[in-house]
Structure formats: C-alpha cells, structure tokens
Design a protein around this motif. Structure first.
Motif, short mmCIF file in Angstrom:
data_model
loop_
_atom_site.label_atom_id
_atom_site.label_comp_id
_atom_site.label_asym_id
_atom_site.label_seq_id
_atom_site.Cartn_x
_atom_site.Cartn_y
_atom_site.Cartn_z
N PRO A 26 38.60 112.25 14.87
CA PRO A 26 38.93 112.04 13.45
C PRO A 26 38.26 110.79 12.89
CG PRO A 26 40.77 111.41 14.86
CD PRO A 26 39.75 112.02 15.76
N LYS A 27 38.12 110.78 11.55
CA LYS A 27 37.52 109.61 10.89
C LYS A 27 38.42 108.38 11.02
CE LYS A 27 34.71 111.58 7.20
NZ LYS A 27 34.63 111.87 5.78
N VAL A 28 39.70 108.68 10.90
CA VAL A 28 40.68 107.59 10.93
C VAL A 28 41.75 107.90 11.97
CG1 VAL A 28 42.53 106.48 9.60
CG2 VAL A 28 40.32 106.89 8.55
N ASN A 29 42.16 106.92 12.69
CA ASN A 29 43.21 107.08 13.69
C ASN A 29 44.32 106.07 13.37
OD1 ASN A 29 44.42 108.14 15.89
ND2 ASN A 29 43.05 107.25 17.40
N GLN A 30 45.51 106.58 13.05
CA GLN A 30 46.64 105.69 12.75
C GLN A 30 47.71 105.84 13.82
OE1 GLN A 30 48.03 105.37 8.51
NE2 GLN A 30 46.78 107.21 8.37
N LEU A 31 48.20 104.71 14.28
CA LEU A 31 49.19 104.75 15.37
C LEU A 31 50.32 103.76 15.14
CD1 LEU A 31 46.54 103.74 17.96
CD2 LEU A 31 47.37 106.00 17.98
N ALA A 32 51.47 104.11 15.69
CA ALA A 32 52.54 103.12 15.89
C ALA A 32 52.59 102.90 17.39
CB ALA A 32 53.87 103.65 15.39
N ASP A 33 52.46 101.65 17.79
CA ASP A 33 52.28 101.34 19.21
C ASP A 33 53.37 100.38 19.68
OD1 ASP A 33 49.67 101.03 21.34
OD2 ASP A 33 51.14 99.42 21.34
N PHE A 34 53.96 100.67 20.83
CA PHE A 34 55.01 99.81 21.39
C PHE A 34 54.62 99.45 22.82
CE2 PHE A 34 56.77 102.78 18.38
CZ PHE A 34 57.43 101.94 17.50
N SER A 35 54.72 98.17 23.14
CA SER A 35 54.34 97.78 24.50
C SER A 35 55.29 96.74 25.06
CB SER A 35 52.90 97.28 24.53
OG SER A 35 52.75 96.17 23.70
N ALA A 36 55.35 96.70 26.37
CA ALA A 36 56.18 95.74 27.08
C ALA A 36 55.37 95.19 28.25
CB ALA A 36 57.44 96.42 27.59
N THR A 37 55.38 93.88 28.39
CA THR A 37 54.65 93.27 29.51
C THR A 37 55.57 92.32 30.25
OG1 THR A 37 53.85 91.41 28.23
CG2 THR A 37 52.46 93.38 28.26
N ILE A 38 55.21 92.07 31.50
CA ILE A 38 56.04 91.18 32.31
C ILE A 38 55.14 90.33 33.20
CG2 ILE A 38 56.41 92.88 34.17
CD1 ILE A 38 59.41 91.82 34.07
N GLY A 39 55.55 89.06 33.37
CA GLY A 39 54.84 88.16 34.26
C GLY A 39 55.86 87.29 34.97
N SER A 40 55.42 86.20 35.54
CA SER A 40 56.32 85.32 36.27
C SER A 40 57.24 84.58 35.29
CB SER A 40 55.50 84.33 37.08
OG SER A 40 56.33 83.39 37.67
N GLY A 237 51.49 95.30 31.79
CA GLY A 237 52.56 96.04 31.15
C GLY A 237 52.20 97.48 30.86
N VAL A 238 53.11 98.12 30.15
CA VAL A 238 52.92 99.51 29.76
C VAL A 238 53.21 99.66 28.28
CG1 VAL A 238 53.42 100.51 32.03
CG2 VAL A 238 55.29 100.03 30.44
N GLY A 239 52.75 100.76 27.71
CA GLY A 239 52.99 100.99 26.29
C GLY A 239 53.02 102.46 25.96
N VAL A 240 53.49 102.72 24.78
CA VAL A 240 53.52 104.10 24.30
C VAL A 240 53.11 104.08 22.83
CG1 VAL A 240 56.00 103.95 23.77
CG2 VAL A 240 54.96 106.17 24.14
N ALA A 241 52.41 105.10 22.40
CA ALA A 241 51.96 105.12 21.00
C ALA A 241 52.25 106.49 20.38
CB ALA A 241 50.46 104.82 20.93
N TYR A 242 52.61 106.42 19.11
CA TYR A 242 52.81 107.64 18.33
C TYR A 242 51.64 107.76 17.35
CZ TYR A 242 54.83 110.97 15.07
OH TYR A 242 55.05 112.06 14.28
N HIS A 243 50.94 108.89 17.40
CA HIS A 243 49.76 109.09 16.54
C HIS A 243 50.16 109.85 15.28
CE1 HIS A 243 46.79 108.18 19.89
NE2 HIS A 243 47.95 108.25 20.50
N PHE A 244 49.91 109.24 14.13
CA PHE A 244 50.29 109.89 12.86
C PHE A 244 49.33 111.03 12.54
CE2 PHE A 244 51.93 105.53 12.42
CZ PHE A 244 53.27 105.84 12.23
#
Lengths: 244, 143
Positions: A26-40, A237-244
């Motif tokens: 597609p010409k345009v890609n719109q997303l809502a993205d959620f991520s979580a990361t962890i370290g020390s 970390g990991v993440g999940v995205a919703y593509h509009f």
C-alpha cells in the motif's frame, strides 16, 4: 544514529529474501503499535500511532512519522553525568559518536524509583523483507516528559549525598549522541504479519532517560555545576500492532 | 487458544510483577563476633527516626592492629523495612554520608567495616535508613 543505521542496513542486507509472489504494497501504512520491554531493574511500555509512506517502485521501503507515549519504570538505576561537554572528549555533532569518554567527569545519580511518561514525535524507517516480515527502526525526535519525583543518591568527588527530589527532564529533543535532551526511545524491530490486521514484533530498544537534581549539584573538576544525569537502557521486548 | 488480548494482559502482568520487588531485611538475629581486643572510639544509643523504631547501641571500634575501623551495632531491635542501609553520616539526616552497606539483620549484633579513615569528628551519626523510599528509621549520635 550512524551506528543505528549501519546495524539496520546490515540487518536488511543479511536477511533480505526476494519474494516473487509479493503483492503490491500500500501507499500508506497506518498502525497502532503497543510494545513492552524489560531490562535489569527497569521496564518500559509504549503505545504509538504510526503513519508510514511506501517508497520506491515496489514500495518495499517505508518512511514515516508517528506519535509515541513511553512509560519507563526503574528501581535503583544509575544515571550518569549527561551534558556532552562533560561526558565526551569531542562534542562536534555526529563526530560525538566516535568521541572518547571523559570518565573522570562522570558522577553517578542512583534514582531510587524512576518513573517517566513521555510523549514524543517519532521518525520511522523500515523495509518489507517478505509479505510477512518487516524490519524497522524508529526513534523519538521531540516531545515532553512528565513523571514522578524520586529520592536519589549522588556519588560525586568521593562523597555520597542524598538528593531528596530528583525529577525527570521535561523537554525531549533528539540532537546527536550525548547532545540529546530528555527521554528518547528508539527501537530496532522485526515484525511478523499474522494477518492483514494484526502483527507481532521482537524489539531491541535503546532508551535514554534523563533526570535532574533539584537540591544538590555535581561540581565537575573544571568547576562546572551539573544537574543533568542520563540512564542509557538497552532492553529487549515484544510488541503487537493493529493495522488500520 | 490464547487471544491477543490475553497475551498482552499476560505480558503486562509479568512486567509489573518483575517491577515490584520490595525485599524486607532479614530477621535472623545478627551474631557477628566483635574483636574483644578492639578499642572503642565512640559510642551512642539509637533513637527512633520519623519512619521506624530502632533500639540498640552503635560503636566505632579500632582493630587491635590499629589499621582498620568498624561500626558495631549491638543488641539491635529494628522495625523491618525494604532496602535498609547503615550509614555513617555528618548530619542526623542522611545528607552527607558513607554507606556501609545493607542492614544485615533487624536484630542482634552486627559489624560493618569502614573503608579508609573517615574524619569521625565530622561523621558523628550512625543511621538506619530506607534508601529506596528515603525514610530515616533511626539515628545514634556517636560521642
């Protein structure tokens, strides 16, 4: 930044697989993205809105902007002297990446319970490796931070002092390396499209978080008074995205 | 089958659990041995701070070889808390201090070695301080 780009290009070059049956992107890609990361002793959660444009004939490359809210939590994390002129031997923009470290000027602020909440405009870059796989990089550019004041311990010039109310730096701005101001999040990621709507991703995060002292200051060997201290977090970390 | 929503909830819960570590101080009574030939330099009785109850005695001792100093906490009884540290401090509040380490136990006798040779005329207080929440549990003026 140069290091980031190099790693990104190696990543793309290394795992690029041509996909003959790749459908037109597609010409345009719109997303809502959620991520979580962890370290020390530290974690972060982020929510973003992403607006990317396909670039090139096949639109395999994407460039774009976004808006990201990053919440950072840390317990007893060490923050080091932040200003570039104190931390590095050379402060020329971009060359600062290759500059030596002036460790004799580095003092440590151990923030006991760090919590910052940042809202930043992001710059995004990515490449569709296949229909399912996408490699990308994003970085915060400008924004602001609110957060919780916390007690901290400043170890400076052989003495140890209590800072009762260290606070997050309010203004965020991407400059270059240690010239950066405030709290800035960046991610290298590899995203896998589960279907047209949902995708998941694995993340390597590089996160700058800055706190300022309010009652005591570091006195550098040259007499400079400093109240800015930075934590550089490398998290996975990991993440999940919703593509509009 | 786990849905995306459940997966996110699980990840968030795991992160929050990892973030919440409030470790209390051990309660097994301290049984450190005090060098009987050591010289006592300063001593003081603990009084309660704003956030805890502390009873017992603090002593600065010099080892028999006169080469090292230690802080002895004797017959201690301390209300428990997370991240309790033992300080030698210039003030009755932990403004300028030397951190001697985490409190070993909430009771009994404990010995903390002091590195170097601090000026004990300036470091006149022994403190029990909750570092993570900046709460003073108790102090002893060393005379």
């Amino acid at each position: 930044m140069k290091k980031y780009l190099l790693v990104f290009l190696i990543l793309i070059g290394g795992i690029s697989v041509s996909s003959a049956q790749q459908s037109k992107l597609p010409k345009v890609n719109q997303l809502a993205d959620f991520s979580a990361t962890i370290g020390s002793s530290q974690q972060s959660l982020a929510a973003s809105y992403i607006y990317n444009w396909g670039v090139g004939k096949k639109r395999k490359f994407e460039l774009g902007i976004g808006l990201r809210n990053t919440a950072y939590f840390g317990v007893k994390r060490d923050f080091w002297t932040a200003p570039a002129k104190l931390a590095r031997t050379n402060t020329t923009p971009f060359l600062i990446f290759f500059a030596g470290q002036k460790t004799e000027n580095w003092d440590t602020l151990t923030v006991q319970r760090a919590f910052t909440n940042s809202l930043n405009v992001t710059a995004n870059l990515g490449y569709h490796i296949t229909n399912k796989l996408y490699a990308g990089f994003n970085i915060d550019v400008i924004g602001f931070t609110v957060g919780q004041k916390s007690s901290a311990i400043l170890k400076s010039n052989g003495s140890t002092k209590t800072e009762p109310a260290a606070k997050p730096a309010a203004f965020n701005l991407l400059l270059t390396g240690d010239h950066d101001l405030g709290t800035l999040n960046s991610e290298f990621f590899l995203r896998y499209n589960i279907n047209k709507t949902w995708s998941v991703k694995g993340i390597y995060q590089f996160l700058f978080v800055e706190y300022e002292t309010t009652t005591i200051k570091q006195t550098a060997p040259d007499g400079t008074q400093n109240d800015r201290f930075r934590n550089k977090a490398n998290n996975f970390g990991v993440g999940v995205a919703y593509h509009f | 089958m786990i849905t995306m929503k459940q997966l996110l909830l699980l990840a968030f819960t795991a992160m929050m659990l990892a973030a919440c570590k409030k470790e209390a101080t051990p309660t097994v009574p301290g049984m450190d041995t005090v060098d009987s030939s050591a010289m006592i330099n300063q001593t003081g009785a603990f009084i309660n701070g704003p956030y805890g109850n502390v009873r017992g005695t603090a002593k600065i001792i010099t080892a028999s070889d006169s080469a090292s100093f230690s802080l002895v906490l004797q017959d201690m009884s301390i209300s428990n808390g997370p991240d309790l540290h033992v300080y030698l401090s210039k003030e009755i509040q932990p403004v300028n201090f030397i951190d001697l380490g985490k409190l070993k136990s909430t009771s009994g006798t404990q010995v903390y070695s002091i590195s170097g040779t601090p000026d004990f005329s300036q470091y006149r207080y022994a403190l029990i301080h909750c570092q993570q929440f900046n709460h003073l549990f108790g102090s002893a003026e060393l005379k």
